[in-house]
Design a protein around this motif. Structure first.
Motif, PDB file in Angstrom:
ATOM      1  N   VAL A  54     -19.386 -14.908  -7.147  1.00 19.48           N
ATOM      2  CA  VAL A  54     -19.653 -16.184  -7.815  1.00 19.48           C
ATOM      3  C   VAL A  54     -19.139 -17.295  -6.908  1.00 19.48           C
ATOM      4  N   PRO A  55     -20.026 -18.191  -6.433  1.00 20.36           N
ATOM      5  CA  PRO A  55     -19.593 -19.198  -5.461  1.00 20.36           C
ATOM      6  C   PRO A  55     -18.728 -20.285  -6.081  1.00 20.36           C
ATOM      7  N   ASP A  56     -17.839 -20.828  -5.257  1.00 23.38           N
ATOM      8  CA  ASP A  56     -17.126 -22.034  -5.669  1.00 23.38           C
ATOM      9  C   ASP A  56     -17.789 -23.248  -5.015  1.00 23.38           C
ATOM     10  N   ASP A  57     -17.148 -24.390  -5.076  1.00 18.29           N
ATOM     11  CA  ASP A  57     -17.736 -25.608  -4.522  1.00 18.29           C
ATOM     12  C   ASP A  57     -17.207 -25.930  -3.132  1.00 18.29           C
ATOM     13  N   HIS A  58     -16.539 -24.955  -2.501  1.00 22.05           N
ATOM     14  CA  HIS A  58     -15.877 -25.248  -1.226  1.00 22.05           C
ATOM     15  C   HIS A  58     -16.252 -24.246  -0.143  1.00 22.05           C
ATOM     16  N   GLY A  59     -17.417 -23.629  -0.269  1.00 25.53           N
ATOM     17  CA  GLY A  59     -17.864 -22.713   0.770  1.00 25.53           C
ATOM     18  C   GLY A  59     -17.305 -21.313   0.659  1.00 25.53           C
ATOM     19  N   GLY A  60     -16.651 -20.982  -0.452  1.00 23.87           N
ATOM     20  CA  GLY A  60     -16.114 -19.642  -0.646  1.00 23.87           C
ATOM     21  C   GLY A  60     -16.603 -19.059  -1.960  1.00 23.87           C
ATOM     22  N   PHE A  61     -15.849 -18.102  -2.476  1.00 22.44           N
ATOM     23  CA  PHE A  61     -16.204 -17.476  -3.744  1.00 22.44           C
ATOM     24  C   PHE A  61     -15.063 -17.665  -4.735  1.00 22.44           C
ATOM     25  N   ALA A  62     -15.418 -18.145  -5.922  1.00 20.25           N
ATOM     26  CA  ALA A  62     -14.425 -18.276  -6.979  1.00 20.25           C
ATOM     27  C   ALA A  62     -14.027 -16.909  -7.507  1.00 20.25           C
ATOM     28  N   GLN A  63     -14.993 -15.983  -7.578  1.00 25.64           N
ATOM     29  CA  GLN A  63     -14.739 -14.614  -8.016  1.00 25.64           C
ATOM     30  C   GLN A  63     -15.618 -13.670  -7.206  1.00 25.64           C
ATOM     31  N   PHE A  64     -15.098 -12.483  -6.939  1.00 27.99           N
ATOM     32  CA  PHE A  64     -15.841 -11.487  -6.174  1.00 27.99           C
ATOM     33  C   PHE A  64     -15.437 -10.128  -6.721  1.00 27.99           C
ATOM     34  N   VAL A  65     -16.354  -9.491  -7.454  1.00 33.70           N
ATOM     35  CA  VAL A  65     -16.058  -8.236  -8.136  1.00 33.70           C
ATOM     36  C   VAL A  65     -16.781  -7.101  -7.419  1.00 33.70           C
ATOM     37  N   PRO A  79      -8.574 -11.396   2.160  1.00 32.16           N
ATOM     38  CA  PRO A  79      -9.024 -12.492   1.291  1.00 32.16           C
ATOM     39  C   PRO A  79     -10.503 -12.373   0.934  1.00 32.16           C
ATOM     40  N   LEU A  80     -10.890 -13.091  -0.124  1.00 22.52           N
ATOM     41  CA  LEU A  80     -12.288 -13.114  -0.529  1.00 22.52           C
ATOM     42  C   LEU A  80     -13.145 -13.666   0.602  1.00 22.52           C
ATOM     43  N   PRO A  81     -14.382 -13.187   0.708  1.00 21.10           N
ATOM     44  CA  PRO A  81     -15.246 -13.654   1.804  1.00 21.10           C
ATOM     45  C   PRO A  81     -15.645 -15.115   1.633  1.00 21.10           C
ATOM     46  N   ARG A  82     -16.104 -15.691   2.732  1.00 25.48           N
ATOM     47  CA  ARG A  82     -16.686 -17.032   2.704  1.00 25.48           C
ATOM     48  C   ARG A  82     -18.195 -16.895   2.543  1.00 25.48           C
ATOM     49  N   GLN A  83     -18.848 -18.010   2.278  1.00 26.21           N
ATOM     50  CA  GLN A  83     -20.304 -18.018   2.143  1.00 26.21           C
ATOM     51  C   GLN A  83     -20.919 -18.152   3.542  1.00 26.21           C
ATOM     52  N   HIS A  84     -21.210 -17.015   4.122  1.00 25.18           N
ATOM     53  CA  HIS A  84     -21.796 -17.028   5.468  1.00 25.18           C
ATOM     54  C   HIS A  84     -22.758 -15.856   5.589  1.00 25.18           C
ATOM     55  N   GLY A  85     -23.560 -15.853   6.629  1.00 29.01           N
ATOM     56  CA  GLY A  85     -24.447 -14.745   6.916  1.00 29.01           C
ATOM     57  C   GLY A  85     -25.389 -14.424   5.769  1.00 29.01           C
ATOM     58  N   ILE A  86     -25.485 -13.145   5.469  1.00 30.22           N
ATOM     59  CA  ILE A  86     -26.403 -12.688   4.430  1.00 30.22           C
ATOM     60  C   ILE A  86     -25.968 -13.181   3.051  1.00 30.22           C
ATOM     61  N   LEU A  87     -24.653 -13.275   2.833  1.00 30.14           N
ATOM     62  CA  LEU A  87     -24.184 -13.785   1.552  1.00 30.14           C
ATOM     63  C   LEU A  87     -24.688 -15.197   1.322  1.00 30.14           C
ATOM     64  N   ALA A  88     -24.601 -16.029   2.343  1.00 34.89           N
ATOM     65  CA  ALA A  88     -25.073 -17.408   2.219  1.00 34.89           C
ATOM     66  C   ALA A  88     -26.573 -17.461   2.018  1.00 34.89           C
ATOM     67  N   ALA A  89     -27.314 -16.546   2.661  1.00 34.81           N
ATOM     68  CA  ALA A  89     -28.774 -16.552   2.532  1.00 34.81           C
ATOM     69  C   ALA A  89     -29.193 -16.360   1.086  1.00 34.81           C
ATOM     70  N   MET A  90     -28.529 -15.439   0.390  1.00 35.55           N
ATOM     71  CA  MET A  90     -28.913 -15.208  -1.005  1.00 35.55           C
ATOM     72  C   MET A  90     -28.476 -16.342  -1.918  1.00 35.55           C
ATOM     73  N   LEU A  91     -27.350 -16.979  -1.588  1.00 35.01           N
ATOM     74  CA  LEU A  91     -26.876 -18.065  -2.435  1.00 35.01           C
ATOM     75  C   LEU A  91     -27.685 -19.337  -2.243  1.00 35.01           C
ATOM     76  N   HIS A  92     -28.111 -19.585  -1.018  1.00 33.14           N
ATOM     77  CA  HIS A  92     -28.711 -20.882  -0.708  1.00 33.14           C
ATOM     78  C   HIS A  92     -30.221 -20.826  -0.491  1.00 33.14           C
ATOM     79  N   GLU A  93     -30.750 -19.664  -0.148  1.00 35.30           N
ATOM     80  CA  GLU A  93     -32.188 -19.559   0.031  1.00 35.30           C
ATOM     81  C   GLU A  93     -32.882 -19.019  -1.216  1.00 35.30           C
ATOM     82  N   GLY A  94     -32.126 -18.337  -2.065  1.00 36.82           N
ATOM     83  CA  GLY A  94     -32.629 -17.997  -3.384  1.00 36.82           C
ATOM     84  C   GLY A  94     -33.555 -16.811  -3.474  1.00 36.82           C
ATOM     85  N   GLY A  95     -33.652 -15.988  -2.434  1.00 39.96           N
ATOM     86  CA  GLY A  95     -34.551 -14.845  -2.485  1.00 39.96           C
ATOM     87  C   GLY A  95     -33.821 -13.539  -2.294  1.00 39.96           C
TER      88      GLY A  95
END
Length: 382
Positions: A54-65, A79-95
């Motif tokens: 679950v993304p937060d508003d600062h480029g990371g994840f608020a929760q990661f289960v 630490p919890l991952p940041r929003q990068h690479g493939i993780l970012a693609a699904m969060l920001h590209e939506g597919g």
């Protein structure tokens, strides 16, 4: 987090899908919903690993289960991952993303050294309209052929229902936060209106007594008696306010711990001795736990404010059928339930019966003048 139990093979058929979707919809807390989604996805698609971020508003994840990774492995990953690479693609590209080997994708980067080896990969965003609530990931399909078109369709279905369950859980938590805020506001108002006014009068009366000590000892004695009376009234008002407190920890701590804490607070705030005993009760359905807590609070409120007894015992016990029975017993003056009904003074009995019947339970009241009162509520469990 604990390691996942040994895998016993993938569930199959409509029944397995239905069970997973129902499990999501029955959870109220966001953390529970996330965990249910991840476990259901991993089992249904027969994957070695699953995660939901679950993304937060600062480029990371608020929760990661995660599921499929032991607690020790998770600790070593860091630490919890940041929003990068493939993780970012699904969060920001939506597919969705389906890869035969995630390690060969150019976006594969930043994975910790302690992270388990992953090859085939299937990811799906969890969306509510235009809003991305999270991203669901699966890795290492058991079997030789990796994730299929059917797996992707199934994960898409799970993601749609996950969005509904998460949205409902967020709404529930916000509603509970508002209830807590309202409760604090109510308590502050009561303390201001009742206790603070008593304390103000207490201070003025004490000052008057001090001024009269030398020139009119008899009047000073009268004023000091008034000080004692006002102090007793202020203490009663404070005890009443504490009795009205509604613990907000039910969903985090469970019924047993919440009841134990509540009883402990009341025992310290009142002259009557208040005890709590639990025998074998574990988790119950959330609606039943809430109903049992509210009935216990109402029964304790009545016993401490109206019975005049010197002891109140709260017992929660498991029934042979797997449900639970709550008893609140006081040593007070008791009453005739028929007289109470005729006089229209229900002492909360109507609301307690409504709460019990609303969760499939029953409420019984045993009382007679001079013999104390027992409030008993039984629920079937589930």
């Amino acid at each position: 987090m604990t390691a996942s139990p040994p895998h016993g093979g993938p569930p199959s058929g409509l029944a397995a899908v239905s069970t997973a979707l129902l499990a999501m919809s029955r959870r109220l807390e966001v953390r529970d919903v996330l965990r249910t989604i991840v476990v259901s996805a991993r089992e249904l698609l027969d994957a070695e690993y699953a995660a939901l971020g679950v993304p937060d508003d600062h480029g990371g994840f608020a929760q990661f289960v995660v599921d499929g990774i032991s607690a020790e492995q998770w600790r070593l990953i860091g630490p919890l991952p940041r929003q990068h690479g493939i993780l970012a693609a699904m969060l920001h590209e939506g597919g969705p993303e389906r890869l035969a080997d995630v390690r060969k994708d150019p976006r594969f980067e930043g994975w910790p050294a302690a992270h388990p080896e992953m090859s085939d990969f299937l990811g799906m965003p969890v969306r509510d309209g235009e809003e991305t609530l999270g991203a669901l990931f699966l890795a290492n399909k058991r079997g030789p052929h990796g994730f299929s078109d059917e797996d992707q369709e199934l994960l898409s279905l799970l993601a749609q229902h996950a969005a509904i369950a998460l949205t409902n859980a967020h709404l529930y938590e916000r509603s509970r936060e508002l209830t807590i805020a309202e409760e604090r506001s109510r308590l502050a108002h009561e303390l201001h209106d009742a206790v603070s006014q008593k304390l103000f009068s207490l201070r003025l009366t004490a000052q008057a007594a001090a001024a009269l000590v030398d020139r009119d000892p008899a009047r000073a004695k009268d004023e000091l008696q008034q000080v004692a009376a006002l102090a007793a009234e202020a203490a009663d008002e404070l005890r009443a306010a504490v009795t009205e407190l509604r613990p907000a920890a039910l969903d985090e701590d469970g019924l047993v711990a919440t009841l134990r804490t509540h009883v402990h607070v009341l025992d310290r705030a009142h002259t009557a001795h208040v005890t709590f005993t639990c025998d074998g009760v574990r988790a119950l359905p959330a609606t039943q736990e809430e109903a049992l807590l509210r009935v216990a609070q109402e029964a304790l409120h009545n016993a401490l404010r109206h019975s005049g007894g010197d002891r109140v015992d709260v017992t929660l016990a498991r029934t042979p059928a797997g449900g639970a029975v709550l008893e609140v017993v006081d040593t007070g003056k008791g009453f005739d339930p028929r007289t109470v009904r005729r006089a229209g003074r229900h002492l909360g009995l109507v609301s307690m019966r409504d709460r019990a019947s609303g969760v499939g339970g029953r409420l019984t009241v045993h009382s007679e003048p001079g013999r104390g009162t027992t409030i008993e509520m039984e629920v079937p469990g589930g």
